[in-house]
Enzyme design. Sequence first.
Site, PDB file in Angstrom:
ATOM      1  N   TYR A 147     -55.837  -4.872 -38.659  1.00  0.00           N
ATOM      2  CA  TYR A 147     -56.163  -4.985 -40.079  1.00  0.00           C
ATOM      3  C   TYR A 147     -55.882  -6.406 -40.560  1.00  0.00           C
ATOM      4  CZ  TYR A 147     -51.088  -4.314 -40.694  1.00  0.00           C
ATOM      5  OH  TYR A 147     -49.709  -4.423 -40.615  1.00  0.00           O
ATOM      6  N   SER A 150     -53.560 -10.285 -46.915  1.00  0.00           N
ATOM      7  CA  SER A 150     -53.232 -11.511 -47.634  1.00  0.00           C
ATOM      8  C   SER A 150     -52.040 -11.255 -48.537  1.00  0.00           C
ATOM      9  CB  SER A 150     -54.421 -11.980 -48.485  1.00  0.00           C
ATOM     10  OG  SER A 150     -55.516 -12.360 -47.689  1.00  0.00           O
ATOM     11  N   GLN A 187     -46.710  -6.115 -31.750  1.00  0.00           N
ATOM     12  CA  GLN A 187     -47.616  -6.698 -32.737  1.00  0.00           C
ATOM     13  C   GLN A 187     -47.912  -8.152 -32.426  1.00  0.00           C
ATOM     14  OE1 GLN A 187     -45.979  -6.630 -36.690  1.00  0.00           O
ATOM     15  NE2 GLN A 187     -44.407  -8.139 -36.246  1.00  0.00           N
TER      16      GLN A 187
END
Length: 251
Positions: A147, A150, A187
Amino acid sequence: MNEAVKTLDGWFCLHDFRSIDWAAWRELNPGNQELMLNELSHFLSDMEITKNIGEGEHTIYSILGQKADLVFFTLRDSLEALNEVENRFNKLAIADYLLPTYSYISVVELSNYLASHMAGGDDPYQNKGVRARLYPALPPKKHICFYPMSKKRDGADNWYMLPMEERQQLIRDHGLIGRSYAGKVQQIIGGSIGFDDYEWGVTLFSDDALEFKRIVTEMRFDEASARYAEFGSFFIGNLLLSEQLSKLFTI
């Protein structure tokens, strides 16, 4: 003016999402299908050579839902090298049947604060732990979640107007949540300010897809996310090994 964050940057990343044109693929005779799949296999073999000599990484996942069918995630040491892979892929015969649906460009990044902490005052780029984060080996986990996101610039909730010390503390607290999932979720954070429509692209890997739901839910309640984060579309998928491609495309 507030102090801008400094980052260390590693490999450039391309998330290339494709949808299979099944109607057109069905019209091909099995011989032509086999030729195209063999050409794709040779392309992926060359990609594997690049991976084995440490000059890049790649993986393929089958995406669920109607946003895409596949994602080709490629990492290289320059935008030129990344573009070369993209162009070569688009010239494959099978690419005519893999319609682009979305893409994302970023560069693996690590904050200078965190990198310096990990390196203990030495050159971060020479630190083994830092290099493993900047030039990651992609884990063969069963599932992927990607995904873009911001930071807000909205009135009182303007991330970029916060003092550096406050931002560092918020990120430090946010990072503690991520570290609590060590061993469960891996991640990769790609910085994309000036590269794409959002400021970061987040890629998560896990053998248990429910861990994506757990970590994202927990992070939503953290102030750095609850007050200051904005998210794009989420993509989730299953690992697709090269040898499984023929089965996928068999009608």
